[in-house]
Scaffold this motif. Structure first.
Motif, PDB file in Angstrom:
ATOM      1  N   ASP A   1      11.045  12.108  -1.333  1.00 27.87           N
ATOM      2  CA  ASP A   1       9.744  11.430  -1.263  1.00 27.87           C
ATOM      3  C   ASP A   1       9.685  10.451  -0.090  1.00 27.87           C
ATOM      4  N   VAL A   2      10.732   9.657   0.075  1.00 24.37           N
ATOM      5  CA  VAL A   2      10.757   8.684   1.176  1.00 24.37           C
ATOM      6  C   VAL A   2      10.740   9.403   2.517  1.00 24.37           C
TER       7      VAL A   2
ATOM      8  N   ALA B   1       7.798  11.016   7.317  1.00 28.64           N
ATOM      9  CA  ALA B   1       7.439  12.115   8.216  1.00 28.64           C
ATOM     10  C   ALA B   1       5.928  12.246   8.349  1.00 28.64           C
ATOM     11  N   SER B   2       5.214  11.999   7.266  1.00 25.15           N
ATOM     12  CA  SER B   2       3.750  12.099   7.314  1.00 25.15           C
ATOM     13  C   SER B   2       3.140  11.026   8.219  1.00 25.15           C
TER      14      SER B   2
ATOM     15  N   TRP C   1      11.488  -1.572   3.427  1.00 21.17           N
ATOM     16  CA  TRP C   1      12.416  -0.932   4.359  1.00 21.17           C
ATOM     17  C   TRP C   1      12.205   0.581   4.404  1.00 21.17           C
ATOM     18  N   ALA C   2      11.748   1.164   3.288  1.00 18.86           N
ATOM     19  CA  ALA C   2      11.532   2.611   3.217  1.00 18.86           C
ATOM     20  C   ALA C   2      10.298   3.037   3.998  1.00 18.86           C
ATOM     21  N   GLU C   3       9.282   2.182   4.015  1.00 15.64           N
ATOM     22  CA  GLU C   3       8.003   2.552   4.612  1.00 15.64           C
ATOM     23  C   GLU C   3       8.087   2.737   6.122  1.00 15.64           C
ATOM     24  N   LYS C   4       8.748   1.796   6.785  1.00 14.79           N
ATOM     25  CA  LYS C   4       8.940   1.916   8.231  1.00 14.79           C
ATOM     26  C   LYS C   4      10.156   1.089   8.630  1.00 14.79           C
ATOM     27  N   ASP C   5      10.576   1.218   9.880  1.00 15.36           N
ATOM     28  CA  ASP C   5      11.814   0.567  10.318  1.00 15.36           C
ATOM     29  C   ASP C   5      11.719  -0.963  10.277  1.00 15.36           C
TER      30      ASP C   5
ATOM     31  N   LEU D   1       2.282  11.524  -3.553  1.00 16.30           N
ATOM     32  CA  LEU D   1       2.489  10.699  -2.364  1.00 16.30           C
ATOM     33  C   LEU D   1       1.183  10.324  -1.672  1.00 16.30           C
ATOM     34  N   ASN D   2       0.070  10.846  -2.168  1.00 18.34           N
ATOM     35  CA  ASN D   2      -1.260  10.489  -1.661  1.00 18.34           C
ATOM     36  C   ASN D   2      -1.402  10.687  -0.154  1.00 18.34           C
ATOM     37  N   MET D   3      -0.918  11.818   0.346  1.00 16.87           N
ATOM     38  CA  MET D   3      -1.049  12.123   1.772  1.00 16.87           C
ATOM     39  C   MET D   3      -2.463  12.623   2.082  1.00 16.87           C
ATOM     40  N   THR D   4      -2.972  12.248   3.247  1.00 18.38           N
ATOM     41  CA  THR D   4      -4.203  12.847   3.731  1.00 18.38           C
ATOM     42  C   THR D   4      -3.881  14.245   4.249  1.00 18.38           C
TER      43      THR D   4
END
Length: 578
Positions: free
Chosen positions: A294-295, A300-301, A532-536, A418-421
């Motif tokens: 999932d992360v 990647a999305s 930390w998981a969302e972005k660097d 994951l609620n991706m567009t």
């Protein structure tokens, strides 16, 4: 610069090391005297322990000793043996240095070659001042060597007694982890009537030998985690540079996730798995894989095709379904050891074992890739433990995560949570899961100790020697109040013993301290990991320092769990030891 004469090694021998006030008098290092406190320490199995260790329990009353001042009486004639037991940990040499310094010229210190095995074989040598001058502040266990022999049979006990008689020993100092200090407790009881003192020193990079505020950490943990944090930090810095790799990093730490948690706090990777949380939440292997996938998919999305996953070495033993399988395998392998030794092929062994396992566990084992299935049958170590360092858990996760990501790419409904567009999902579908795997273990065990470990171990050695001169036996040394000068304690070994299942039978052991999910350290980690998981947001802490502003940094997890108001340690006045 040969023979440990690099510019760095030459300088660290000159390094001044902080010494607790209780060991100082007029600027010189002197022994401390201990007083029995009213604080009693014990486990839920104390009645069984007291029955098995009547002599040492009667002597210690399971009460904690506190160093209260200088030992005024000069004690001479002591003949003390010191040994390393188990895997190396940075700072061990300074324990020996501290022992030699505190015992002084009127007593004799012997080094035991190759750990407990050397104690059985009687391979001892006298340690001189010139020898300790060469090893002060240096890494490794090479001065004495070590091994993992567990002293538990009557034949071995008699061999120890022969060595004691041969060298006329007054005391033995065991430098080791929980299993080794369990051995120290046994030896203290065994040798009590011979008047031989036994003292333990807490060593393990895993950080799983700690007793709340009484024993905040074992030595070697700080050095190892700083080395690993440097390596992980370097990899984290590489990932946004190359922009295409996911690195799965397995870190040493079989029974607990302290190392992984500490490294995470120092580096902030995208994903860190804590084994104890996996067990507590009853997570299956499939659930764990999904959480990682999932992360990775979410990043990647957003166009972030890189990251780092930190995996504890012992993870496989904490996944509930795998725990049941391994526990059952341990029983089968112990009970049918002779039968299995007579079998010539792995297939023959597996067929035999399948029939001894409950049906659901046999099915689980058979479902694993052959490589991992075979590894679950590896020979256990001398303490009956699965040698998880030889199981490439990081590679198993890569295989399973890749398979899950591919499924998610093929079935849009499987990423709905994951609620991706639509644009994000299209970006995820184009993502290529490129990976690298690493195992950092031996890299962290023998490096030159950090300033903290150099000071901590020196003070532990001074404490062990002081206990011997002050006439005590059956204790493990400890230093608390690491941020305000150091408070030196001695904990009764019998007060730490529990009954655990080993080799298919109940044994007395010191319980390993696991990561507690309600601890300040874990709660802080849990509050930040989603960010930390969302972005660097990573940090690269760089190499460990012996001089400068970061030299006195404590492990973050120790500072948080002990409630310190800063990361800076203070273990007393800096002293030139030799």
């Amino acid at each position: 610069m040969e023979d440990h004469r690099s510019l760095f090694e030459q300088e660290i021998r000159k390094l001044k090391v902080p010494v607790a006030k209780v060991f100082l008098k007029n600027g010189k290092i002197v022994p401390a005297v201990f007083a029995k406190s009213s604080e009693v320490i014990g486990t839920s199995d104390k009645d069984a322990v007291n029955a098995q260790f009547p002599k040492t329990v009667a002597q210690t009353e399971n009460k904690i000793l506190k160093a209260t001042g200088n030992l005024e009486k000069k004690i001479t004639g002591k003949r003390v043996a010191v040994l390393f037991s188990g895997g190396p940990a940075a700072g061990g040499h300074n324990v020996v240095v501290g022992l030699k310094k505190i015992l002084g010229d009127g007593n004799t210190l012997f080094g035991v070659k190759n750990g407990p095995k050397g104690l059985l074989e009687g391979t001892l040598f006298e340690i001189t001042d010139e020898m300790v001058k060469e090893i002060v502040n240096t890494g490794g266990f090479d001065f004495l060597g070590s091994d993992r022999t567990k002293i538990k049979t009557d034949e071995q006990f008699n061999a120890v007694k022969e060595t004691v008689k041969k060298y006329n020993l007054s005391a033995i100092v065991v430098i080791g982890g929980d299993d080794s200090n369990t051995n120290a407790a046994i030896l203290a009881e065994l040798l009590y009537d011979m008047g031989v003192q036994v003292i333990g020193v807490p060593k393990t990079i895993d950080g799983d030998l700690q007793i709340g505020s009484y024993l905040p950490i074992s030595f070697g943990f700080d050095t190892a985690t700083k080395i690993y944090a440097e390596l992980v930090g370097n990899i984290l810095q590489d990932t946004p540079s190359s922009r295409k790799y996911w690195h799965f990093v397995k870190l040493m730490g079989r029974a607990a996730s302290h190392v992984a948690l500490e490294v995470a706090l120092q580096t902030r990777p995208a994903i860190t798995i804590i084994s104890e949380e996996v067990k507590e939440k009853n997570m299956s292997l499939g659930t764990l894989v999904q959480s990682i996938a999932d992360v990775i998919a979410k990043r990647a999305s957003k166009g972030i095709n890189h990251g780092v996953v930190v995996v504890p070495e012992g993870l496989i033993e904490f996944i509930p379904e795998m725990m049941k399988l391994i526990a059952e395998l341990n029983e089968v392998l112990a009970h049918y050891e002779v039968d299995l030794q007579n079998m010539h092929t792995m297939d023959e062994k597996k067929d035999f074992i399948y029939k001894k396992l409950p049906a659901e566990l046999a099915k689980l084992m058979a479902s694993l890739p052959d490589e991992f299935e075979n590894m679950l049958l590896l020979d256990r170590d001398s303490h009956g433990n699965l040698q998880v360092s030889q199981i490439p858990t990081e590679r198993l996760l890569i295989i399973m995560v890749e398979e899950r990501l591919n499924e998610m790419k093929r079935h849009e409904d499987e990423v709905r949570h994951l609620n991706m567009t639509a644009e994000e999902y299209a970006r995820f579908q184009k993502f290529k899961f490129a990976t690298n795997s690493h195992f950092f273990g031996y890299e962290g065990r023998c490096g030159a100790p950090t300033l903290f470990d150099a000071a901590y171990t020196l003070n532990l050695g001074l404490a062990a020697g002081s206990l011997i001169l002050d006439g005590h036996t059956g204790y493990i040394v400890a230093v608390t109040d690491l941020q305000k000068g150091g408070n030196v304690l001695a904990l009764p070994l019998t007060g730490l013993l529990n009954i655990e299942r080993r080799h298919g039978k109940d044994e007395m052991v010191i319980k390993k301290a696991l990561v507690e999910t309600n601890s300040p350290t874990f709660l802080f980690f849990a509050s930040r990991r989603a960010v930390w998981a969302e972005k660097d947001h990573f940090t690269s802490p760089g190499p460990r320092q012996l001089w400068g502003p970061s030299a006195k940094q404590l492990p973050v997890s120790v500072a948080l769990n002990q409630g310190y108001d800063s990361l800076a340690f203070d273990l007393g006045e800096e002293v030139q030891v030799y």
